[in-house]
Design an enzyme around this catalytic site. Structure first.
Site, PDB file in Angstrom:
ATOM      1  N   PHE A  35      36.357  32.792  50.174  1.00  0.00           N
ATOM      2  CA  PHE A  35      37.588  32.130  49.743  1.00  0.00           C
ATOM      3  C   PHE A  35      38.229  32.907  48.597  1.00  0.00           C
ATOM      4  CE2 PHE A  35      40.140  28.479  48.116  1.00  0.00           C
ATOM      5  CZ  PHE A  35      40.741  28.115  49.310  1.00  0.00           C
ATOM      6  N   VAL A  38      42.450  36.789  50.396  1.00  0.00           N
ATOM      7  CA  VAL A  38      42.811  36.646  51.811  1.00  0.00           C
ATOM      8  C   VAL A  38      42.338  35.301  52.355  1.00  0.00           C
ATOM      9  CG1 VAL A  38      42.536  37.611  54.127  1.00  0.00           C
ATOM     10  CG2 VAL A  38      42.779  39.138  52.172  1.00  0.00           C
ATOM     11  N   GLY A 204      46.784  45.909  39.114  1.00  0.00           N
ATOM     12  CA  GLY A 204      45.953  45.331  40.165  1.00  0.00           C
ATOM     13  C   GLY A 204      46.076  46.024  41.505  1.00  0.00           C
ATOM     14  N   GLU A 207      41.337  49.470  42.216  1.00  0.00           N
ATOM     15  CA  GLU A 207      40.092  48.901  41.718  1.00  0.00           C
ATOM     16  C   GLU A 207      39.634  49.651  40.467  1.00  0.00           C
ATOM     17  OE1 GLU A 207      38.718  46.263  43.001  1.00  0.00           O
ATOM     18  OE2 GLU A 207      39.937  46.119  44.830  1.00  0.00           O
ATOM     19  N   LYS A 222      39.848  53.305  58.464  1.00  0.00           N
ATOM     20  CA  LYS A 222      40.941  52.798  59.286  1.00  0.00           C
ATOM     21  C   LYS A 222      41.307  53.786  60.394  1.00  0.00           C
ATOM     22  CE  LYS A 222      42.835  50.320  55.304  1.00  0.00           C
ATOM     23  NZ  LYS A 222      43.892  50.283  54.272  1.00  0.00           N
TER      24      LYS A 222
END
Length: 442
Positions: A35, A38, A204, A207, A222
């Site tokens: 939670f 996303v 933000g 990281e 990806k």
């Protein structure tokens, strides 16, 4: 060892409709694992889309008491016990925890328990997707991962629905918003890489440990997923060469502009006569290319087919809401397929291909030297001995002779030839720092 054939973006039960996953026709029960940004966005969408037949019943997270919100229905069960979710009657589990473990173990357990799975976990799908796909087929369940690449951009479903009739041979684009933001800052403000990174971290966008992003590891995961799907090629992230954006300086954008280009981190895979070329690296791209206008967290993927030519997918590739839309879209696709509608995406067979990063392109070489006569002649002699032709030499005024930057561009040739020449050039005593070598892709 050859991986199992790998359908993208979904694994669909084979056989007649009676053997498809038993998701309820009127209501699809959903559990969320994780939670965070996303996960909470997915919960928000599901709570407002009950009319779509989606019913959020469980939320799993560690330290669940600090995660509870008052805007979800009281009937939603919050738990810190993963077994409570796995043993429940939910139809679809959305894995949004990330990482290889324990997320991979939970997905395996969920499929074995008869539940379909949706995930945004790019590293897990890139490294273990073929194995999880095989398990999903064996269990006659669905595995969807449209959110694992480019966030809210429906590139995976677009490749396998909209372009299913074409024969794709090239896919390339910008798959990491953090790199894109950093490079945009260096270009527009003229700051150093470190200053741009620090600003990205403060806002933000990056990281605390930016390695995954700036060194290309995120994008290569990806690209592995896209290559399996679009090009039907077995490929693992470790097979893909990736280079960092750390050496890029503001001076490189100045020279790129003189060449009618800008600099972006490009993920690129291309099939040529049975061989797959793949790499993730900073590159010069022409200012007229759609890649040049991508900024911030935007992602862009360009697919080229034998019959349909070039197709472009673009949009927000990061953030809670865009990624959550992709997750919920996958859940809806599973619910519709299980109700006897379209069964999703056809299973495809992968073809084995040797993998190389030895692209044939034009090249950009930026040297920083202690100035003296004969430097260009010495470099040109080595390049010529390696069978490489110079295209242009650029030198802007105003720099110290103790650390003078200048650029040589090369006519199209294999990257391996350039690297061979640079090994010899590196021994020359006038170099102040290693040469920056970038491909020119447009």
């Amino acid at each position: 060892m050859k991986s199992p054939s790998y359908p993208v973006p979904a694994v669909i039960a084979e056989g007649d409709a009676s053997r498809r996953p038993a998701v309820g026709r009127k209501e699809c029960k959903v559990a969320i694992l994780g939670f965070g940004t996303v996960g909470s966005s997915v919960a928000r969408i599901l709570s407002e889309r009950r009319a779509a037949g989606l019913h959020l019943t469980h939320i799993y997270n560690r330290g669940i008491e600090r995660k509870k919100v008052d805007w979800l229905p009281a009937e939603v069960q919050w738990t810190a016990d993963i077994n409570e979710v796995l043993s429940s009657d939910v139809d679809v589990i959305a894995e949004l925890v990330g990482g290889l473990r324990p997320a991979g173990d939970w997905i395996r357990s969920a499929l074995k328990a008869g539940k379909s799975v949706v995930t945004a976990n790019k590293q897990l799908i890139a490294h273990h997707g073929p194995e999880l796909a095989q398990l999903a087929r064996e269990m006659k369940r669905h595995l969807y991962f449209g959110a694992s690449v480019a966030g809210g951009v429906p590139v995976i479903s677009g490749l396998h629905e909209g372009l299913a009739g074409d024969e794709l041979f090239k896919i390339y684009g910008i798959l990491n918003g953090t790199c894109n933001y950093i490079l945009s800052q260096i270009e527009s403000v003229g700051v150093s890489f470190q200053a741009a990174l620090s600003e990205a971290q403060r806002l933000g966008f990056a990281e605390a440990d930016p390695t995954e992003d700036v060194d290309g590891l995120d994008a290569r995961a990806k690209l592995a997923i896209l290559s399996r799907g679009a090009l039907h090629s077995n490929i693992m992230p470790g097979d893909i060469t990736c280079r960092s954006i750390r050496p890029i300086e503001a001076v490189d954008f100045n020279y790129a502009r003189l060449l009618g280009c800008t600099i972006r981190q490009i993920s690129w895979a291309q099939l040529e006569e049975g061989q797959l070329f793949a790499a993730v690296q900073p590159a010069l791209v022409g200012l007229t290319s759609p890649l040049a206008s991508v900024e911030g967290s935007q992602n862009l993927v360009m697919a080229t087919g034998k019959f349909g030519g070039e197709t472009v997918f673009g949009g927000h590739g990061a953030g809670g809401h865009p990624t959550a839309v992709a997750v919920v879209s996958d859940i809806i696709a599973i619910a519709r397929a299980s109700e006897g509608g379209a069964s999703g995406f056809a299973q495809v067979r992968e073809t084995a291909a040797s993998i190389s990063s030895d692209f044939t392109t034009r090249h950009y070489l930026r040297f920083t030297v202690m100035d003296r006569p004969g430097i260009i002649a010495a470099i040109a002699t080595i390049l010529s001995s390696c069978g490489i032709n110079l295209d242009s030499v650029l030198q802007k005024p105003g720099y110290s002779q103790a650390a003078l930057p200048f650029v040589i561009t090369l006519e199209a040739c294999k990257a391996s030839l350039v690297e061979k020449a640079l090994q010899q050039i590196a021994k020359l005593d006038f170099l102040v720092q290693p040469c920056l070598h970038l491909p020119i892709v447009g």
